[in-house]
Design an enzyme around this catalytic site. Structure first.
Site, PDB file in Angstrom:
ATOM      1  N   SER A 201      38.489  33.386  36.946  1.00 31.95           N
ATOM      2  CA  SER A 201      38.086  34.488  37.813  1.00 31.95           C
ATOM      3  C   SER A 201      37.882  33.992  39.250  1.00 31.95           C
ATOM      4  O   SER A 201      38.824  33.467  39.846  1.00 31.95           O
ATOM      5  CB  SER A 201      36.845  35.181  37.245  1.00 31.95           C
ATOM      6  OG  SER A 201      36.646  36.436  37.827  1.00 31.95           O
ATOM      7  N   GLU A 329      42.088  42.646  30.672  1.00 36.67           N
ATOM      8  CA  GLU A 329      41.094  42.121  31.600  1.00 36.67           C
ATOM      9  C   GLU A 329      40.047  43.159  32.024  1.00 36.67           C
ATOM     10  O   GLU A 329      38.848  42.933  31.917  1.00 36.67           O
ATOM     11  CB  GLU A 329      41.788  41.577  32.860  1.00 36.67           C
ATOM     12  CG  GLU A 329      42.685  40.375  32.642  1.00 36.67           C
ATOM     13  CD  GLU A 329      41.958  39.045  32.742  1.00 36.67           C
ATOM     14  OE1 GLU A 329      40.720  39.036  32.904  1.00 36.67           O
ATOM     15  OE2 GLU A 329      42.639  38.009  32.660  1.00 36.67           O
ATOM     16  N   HIS A 425      38.332  40.418  30.115  1.00 38.14           N
ATOM     17  CA  HIS A 425      38.016  39.396  31.107  1.00 38.14           C
ATOM     18  C   HIS A 425      36.904  38.490  30.593  1.00 38.14           C
ATOM     19  O   HIS A 425      35.903  38.947  30.049  1.00 38.14           O
ATOM     20  CB  HIS A 425      37.575  40.082  32.400  1.00 38.14           C
ATOM     21  CG  HIS A 425      37.412  39.145  33.562  1.00 38.14           C
ATOM     22  ND1 HIS A 425      38.479  38.479  34.117  1.00 38.14           N
ATOM     23  CD2 HIS A 425      36.319  38.765  34.271  1.00 38.14           C
ATOM     24  CE1 HIS A 425      38.047  37.736  35.128  1.00 38.14           C
ATOM     25  NE2 HIS A 425      36.751  37.890  35.235  1.00 38.14           N
TER      26      HIS A 425
END
Length: 518
Positions: A201, A329, A425
């Site tokens: 990320s 995600e 995610h």
């Protein structure tokens, strides 16, 4: 220099010898833990406070004697309410935020093991290398590698554009930590010529930035980029956001004004502005719905250009690259907002108009996914815009610049919440570190013991990542523009053509540019 010393323990006259390593700033004493030597909280730079506040990192202050390296350093200033999870309510205090931690099979200078340097994510405003979810013991043990993790400045301290301060101070901290690795990791048993940076990320966005920065040459040989976000601010947008951040405190965005506010109080400006960002879509465009006022800034100096442009021009052609994303995600963020299954067609249409590429993006998405519900369209376009297409395009840019890239997609669904979160995610973090009961793993695994299937996939993650760190080969072919082979990570992993072909075609030829001020 590495030595060991016996120290008294409650259980007897001595315990296993404590490892002592001399760094460029002084000697540190670690601990023996489960067959590893572990060192925590070693300063790689001076505390960025006082005259050093908002400045580029400065060398760590030397110390005399042997410093105990038993506890993680304090987290950089942030909203600690967001640092949930076991062991994190008791975070250490102090201003020595810029520290590294080392897990090593043996601090033998002659061992020259591959080195893996972890850079955490957290929207450039949250994160701490001491989070239990980043416990690197399994990676170091199973891969026979040295693992280093680091803290870097976040939020206003690290990323806000402030008059009189360099941009991207958080990235400069990461460079300073990598310079520490170069100068010291051999004493911990690592090979400074075989360093792999890996991150997820915002950590992946940081690494994409490092691949583009001229002052990182020679600091790492390989890079693993997990779910890279495509959000980078233009200088004009960053200055406008910086002005708005300072205005939350009734101040100007200058070093002189902001230095009057204590670092831990300054975080409130980011929190209050985040809650208002959706009101500024007309000015901040696609940046507004991300509800984070912080991103790397393409300032022309620290970060000269966007990573995709830099890689296409060959900035990282000599760096081995492993990139990938998770299939679902954006579903995590929908779930955290309490909107799973509650997206109207009006809301989906708004997201398609804002994020889909090209003037006819909404119609193109509806045509490409005719069976998709409003919730699925809403999730798909934001998954593609924010993570999946930036990640895939980074691999394509690396190829165009003369380098190699290996690509993966995680499709295995998180078992928590009855599987409703899918391959969302952050799922790759507990799988990679094997920390299913910590941090995000608590949500994604619902506190349950991992299944044999989960354990096997987790082991595969670590084997592939450490193989790549050692050889540049994670165990599947490099990506090319013809076959487009990727590793699909699921209960039954397979190598196949890139699965998200419909999205790839929609975004073909799109150029990720700095987010503008409208």
């Amino acid at each position: 220099m590495t030595t060991t010393e016996s120290r008294p323990s409650a259980g007897g006259p001595s315990e296993e010898p404590a490892p002592v390593v001399r760094t460029t700033a002084g000697a540190v004493r670690g601990r023996r833990e489960e067959g590893l030597a572990v060192f925590r909280g070693i300063p790689f730079a001076a505390p960025p406070v006082g005259e050093a506040r908002f400045m580029a990192p400065r060398p760590a202050r030397p110390w005399d004697g042997i410093r105990d390296a038993h506890a993680f350093g304090p987290p950089p200033p942030q909203d600690l309410g967001n640092l949930g999870g076991p062991g994190l309510l008791d975070v250490p205090e102090g201003d020595e935020w810029l520290t590294v931690n080392v897990w090593t099979p043996e601090p033998d200078p002659g061992a020259r093991r591959p080195v893996m340097v972890w850079i955490y994510g957290g929207a450039y405003k949250l994160g701490h290398s001491g989070s239990p979810g980043y416990d690197a013991r399994r990676i170091a043990t199973e891969g026979d590698v040295v693992v280093v993790s680091l803290n870097y400045r976040l939020g206003m301290e690290g990323f806000a554009t402030i008059e009189g301060a360099p941009a991207n101070r958080g990235l400069l901290d990461q460079v300073a930590a990598l310079e520490w690795v170069r100068d010291n990791v051999e004493a911990f048993g690592g090979d400074p010529g075989q360093v792999t940076v890996f991150g997820e990320s915002a950590g992946a966005g940081s690494i994409a930035s490092l691949l583009s920065m001229p002052n990182t040459a020679g600091l790492f040989r390989r890079a693993i980029v997990q779910s890279v976000p495509g959000t980078f601010f233009s200088d004009a947008l960053a200055r406008d956001v910086g002005t708005a951040l300072a205005a939350e405190l009734g101040l100007r965005p200058t070093v002189a004004d902001l230095s009057t506010i204590a670092p831990h109080r300054l975080t409130s400006a980011g929190e209050t502005l985040s809650a208002k960002m959706l009101q500024r879509v007309d000015r901040w465009g696609q940046a507004a719905p991300t509800v984070t006022p912080f991103s790397p800034v393409v300032d022309g100096e620290v970060l000269p250009t966007m990573p995709w442009q830099a890689l296409r021009s060959g900035s990282a052609k000599d760096v081995d690259l492993l990139v990938g994303h998770n299939r679902d995600e954006y579903r995590l963020f929908i779930a955290m907002a309490g909107r799973l299954g509650r997206i109207t067609d009006e809301r989906a249409a708004s997201a398609l108009r804002l994020f889909a590429p090209g003037p006819d993006g909404e119609q193109a998405y509806r045509a490409a996914f005719p069976e998709a519900s409003p919730s699925e369209l809403y999730e798909r376009v934001q998954t593609d815009w924010l993570f999946n297409m930036p990640t895939l395009h980074l691999a394509e840019a690396q190829r165009a610049g003369g380098g190699r890239a290996h690509v993966y997609e995680l499709t295995w669904p998180a078992p928590g919440n009855g599987g409703a979160l899918g391959a969302c995610h952050g799922l790759d973090i507990p799988l990679l570190f094997g920390t299913y009961g910590a941090d995000l793993g608590l949500l994604l695994f619902a506190g349950a013991e991992p299944s044999a299937e989960a354990l096997a996939l987790s082991s595969r993650f670590r084997a592939s990542w450490t193989s790549f760190a050692r050889t540049g080969d994670p165990g599947w072919p490099a990506y090319d523009d013809e076959q487009r082979l990727v590793q699909v990570l699921d209960a039954e992993p397979e190598v196949r053509a890139y699965p998200e072909e419909r999205s790839r075609r929609l975004w073909e030829g799109y150029e990720f540019l700095p987010l503008p001020l409208l």
